[in-house]
Design a protein around this motif. Structure first.
Motif, PDB file in Angstrom:
ATOM      1  N   GLU A   4     -71.302  68.003  12.429  1.00 49.98           N
ATOM      2  CA  GLU A   4     -72.427  67.130  12.078  1.00 49.98           C
ATOM      3  C   GLU A   4     -72.923  67.431  10.666  1.00 49.98           C
ATOM      4  OE1 GLU A   4     -75.236  67.793  15.212  1.00 49.98           O
ATOM      5  OE2 GLU A   4     -74.103  66.573  16.640  1.00 49.98           O
ATOM      6  N   ALA A   5     -72.970  68.712  10.305  1.00 52.70           N
ATOM      7  CA  ALA A   5     -73.397  69.089   8.955  1.00 52.70           C
ATOM      8  C   ALA A   5     -72.402  68.564   7.928  1.00 52.70           C
ATOM      9  CB  ALA A   5     -73.526  70.604   8.842  1.00 52.70           C
ATOM     10  N   ALA A   6     -71.119  68.621   8.255  1.00 51.14           N
ATOM     11  CA  ALA A   6     -70.091  68.111   7.333  1.00 51.14           C
ATOM     12  C   ALA A   6     -70.275  66.619   7.104  1.00 51.14           C
ATOM     13  CB  ALA A   6     -68.700  68.401   7.878  1.00 51.14           C
ATOM     14  N   LEU A   7     -70.587  65.878   8.166  1.00 52.47           N
ATOM     15  CA  LEU A   7     -70.832  64.439   8.012  1.00 52.47           C
ATOM     16  C   LEU A   7     -72.050  64.184   7.130  1.00 52.47           C
ATOM     17  CD1 LEU A   7     -70.157  63.082  11.621  1.00 52.47           C
ATOM     18  CD2 LEU A   7     -68.785  62.697   9.560  1.00 52.47           C
ATOM     19  N   SER A   8     -73.103  64.980   7.323  1.00 52.32           N
ATOM     20  CA  SER A   8     -74.315  64.832   6.501  1.00 52.32           C
ATOM     21  C   SER A   8     -74.018  65.134   5.037  1.00 52.32           C
ATOM     22  CB  SER A   8     -75.412  65.762   6.997  1.00 52.32           C
ATOM     23  OG  SER A   8     -75.807  65.413   8.283  1.00 52.32           O
ATOM     24  N   PHE A   9     -73.278  66.213   4.802  1.00 53.15           N
ATOM     25  CA  PHE A   9     -72.934  66.566   3.424  1.00 53.15           C
ATOM     26  C   PHE A   9     -72.062  65.490   2.778  1.00 53.15           C
ATOM     27  CE2 PHE A   9     -73.618  71.218   4.568  1.00 53.15           C
ATOM     28  CZ  PHE A   9     -74.790  71.325   3.830  1.00 53.15           C
TER      29      PHE A   9
END
Length: 180
Positions: free
Chosen positions: A93-98
């Motif tokens: 999820e953090a990768a998608l946000s970044f």
């Protein structure tokens, strides 16, 4: 004075003896936990800071879980695998946000860490395997519509959540029951 020393000595010896001869056994340490701790040592010796940070993070999460009020009675490999799955999901999820914010370098880092963690998970069931298991249980239970989903999910509770995530199983049950 001599009597006090003798009593202290006797007390220490009896305590040691009691610990040595006790019939109470400590709970077995999960194999996955031992593997993770060994990987910490390997990463430290190899000076692999990225892997060390990821593995120590899992140990930290596990310690936090053990001290929380919702802690399971006993930490098993399955509990650790579920913890790792949550950590992988957070990283994805953090990768998608970044990536959405234009920080591809940070997204790549998060994806790399997620891949490092996947090493500790067992081989996941394919969607075909999950579907076959769901169809078998639906047939056994005699389920005919969506109202029977609770019975089917209860029976499928024996599936290892590390191999077959509950959400995937639930989605497959809905799909199979919708086809009936």
């Amino acid at each position: 004075m001599f009597a006090r020393a003798a009593i202290r000595s006797f007390t220490r010896q009896s305590t040691r003896t009691a610990l040595f001869y006790t019939t109470e056994t400590a709970p077995a340490t999960p194999q996955l936990l031992l593997r993770i701790k060994a990987d910490v040592k390997v990463a430290m010796r190899a000076k692999d800071k990225e892997r060390l940070a990821v593995v120590k993070g899992i140990l930290s999460d596990l310690t936090y879980l053990e001290k929380s009020p919702q802690a399971p009675a006993q930490v098993t490999d399955s509990v650790i695998q579920q913890l790792i799955q949550k950590s992988i999901k957070k990283r994805q999820e953090a990768a998608l946000s970044f990536a959405g914010a234009g920080r591809q370098d940070m997204a790549d880092q998060e994806n790399k860490e997620a891949e490092m963690l996947k090493v500790y998970l067992p081989q996941a069931m394919t969607s075909q395997e999950i579907e076959a298991e769901v169809r078998r249980v639906v047939k056994e239970q005699g389920a005919t519509n969506a109202k029977d989903m609770g019975k089917v999910m209860k029976e499928l509770g024996s599936l290892d959540p590390a191999r077959a995530p509950k959400k995937d199983v639930s989605d497959m049950v809905k799909k199979v029951l919708a086809e009936l």
